[in-house]
Design an enzyme around this catalytic site. Sequence first.
Site, PDB file in Angstrom:
ATOM      1  N   ASP A  95       0.805  -1.227   0.000  1.00  0.00           N
ATOM      2  CA  ASP A  95       0.000   0.000   0.000  1.00  0.00           C
ATOM      3  C   ASP A  95       0.837   1.276   0.000  1.00  0.00           C
ATOM      4  OD1 ASP A  95      -2.583  -0.952  -0.217  1.00  0.00           O
ATOM      5  OD2 ASP A  95      -2.942  -1.027   1.945  1.00  0.00           O
TER       6      ASP A  95
ATOM      7  N   LYS B 215      -0.233   4.667  -1.432  1.00  0.00           N
ATOM      8  CA  LYS B 215      -1.227   5.546  -0.802  1.00  0.00           C
ATOM      9  C   LYS B 215      -0.596   6.841  -0.298  1.00  0.00           C
ATOM     10  CE  LYS B 215      -4.680   2.067   0.449  1.00  0.00           C
ATOM     11  NZ  LYS B 215      -5.393   1.382   1.554  1.00  0.00           N
TER      12      LYS B 215
ATOM     13  N   HIS C 286      -1.687  -6.147  -7.078  1.00  0.00           N
ATOM     14  CA  HIS C 286      -2.306  -6.821  -5.927  1.00  0.00           C
ATOM     15  C   HIS C 286      -3.811  -6.598  -5.820  1.00  0.00           C
ATOM     16  CE1 HIS C 286      -1.736  -2.903  -3.813  1.00  0.00           C
ATOM     17  NE2 HIS C 286      -2.686  -3.326  -2.996  1.00  0.00           N
ATOM     18  N   HIS C 287      -4.375  -5.716  -6.650  1.00  0.00           N
ATOM     19  CA  HIS C 287      -5.828  -5.536  -6.683  1.00  0.00           C
ATOM     20  C   HIS C 287      -6.458  -6.113  -7.956  1.00  0.00           C
ATOM     21  CE1 HIS C 287      -6.811  -3.481  -3.002  1.00  0.00           C
ATOM     22  NE2 HIS C 287      -5.843  -2.607  -3.177  1.00  0.00           N
TER      23      HIS C 287
ATOM     24  N   ASP D 142      -4.671  -9.356   2.049  1.00  0.00           N
ATOM     25  CA  ASP D 142      -5.162  -7.983   2.143  1.00  0.00           C
ATOM     26  C   ASP D 142      -6.661  -7.971   2.425  1.00  0.00           C
ATOM     27  OD1 ASP D 142      -4.988  -5.157   1.970  1.00  0.00           O
ATOM     28  OD2 ASP D 142      -5.512  -5.196  -0.149  1.00  0.00           O
TER      29      ASP D 142
END
Length: 200
Positions: free
Chosen positions: A70, A73, A122-123, A151
């Site tokens: 992450d 972000k 990863h998404h 996650d």
Amino acid sequence: MNRGSEFKLCTGGIDYHEIIECIVSALDAKDPYTAGHSQRVSDMALTLSELLELDKDEIEKIHIAAHLHDIGKIGVPDSVLNKPDKLSEAEWECMKKHPRIGADILSKSRHLKELKDIVLYHHERFDGNGYPEGLKGEEIPLGARIIAICDSIDTMTSDRGYRSAYSLKHCYKEIEKNLGIMYDPVIGALALKHWGRLTF
């Protein structure tokens, strides 16, 4: 990342694990929700990678990538990142940029750039309906498929500004019903088989 091995991250007397901890701490300071999230996802990804019996270097790559998943972000505006309510469509599009921002950050380091695709994807979803590129099935890097499950587990079982944490039972059922849809069915089934080890 106190369970890490080598992964070629200690060269020239520089401890890159320590640098990674500093980077993640900067993100934690920006987004209170992520405080502990990256560590928990990293720990789960390490356990799941070991259960898959991957080689030592691959396990370490995934472990570290999970810790940094992450990091993008940092580039998301605070008004979006810390909004206590559900995001608008425009805000959600802004939030969805974080994997690419993270990959761009990692690409600047010759020591970390080999992790960038794991962070970037990863998404992605196993059925091809994820982001940023809509990769499908095994087109998605193995590490990214592992992190996607970990996650989701931590996100579902954590309090968010707009909802309370879901129970582990609810989370288990969500993972189970999304095998082959959101998640790699083989990796997901292994996570469910060893649920207690991942969610201790």
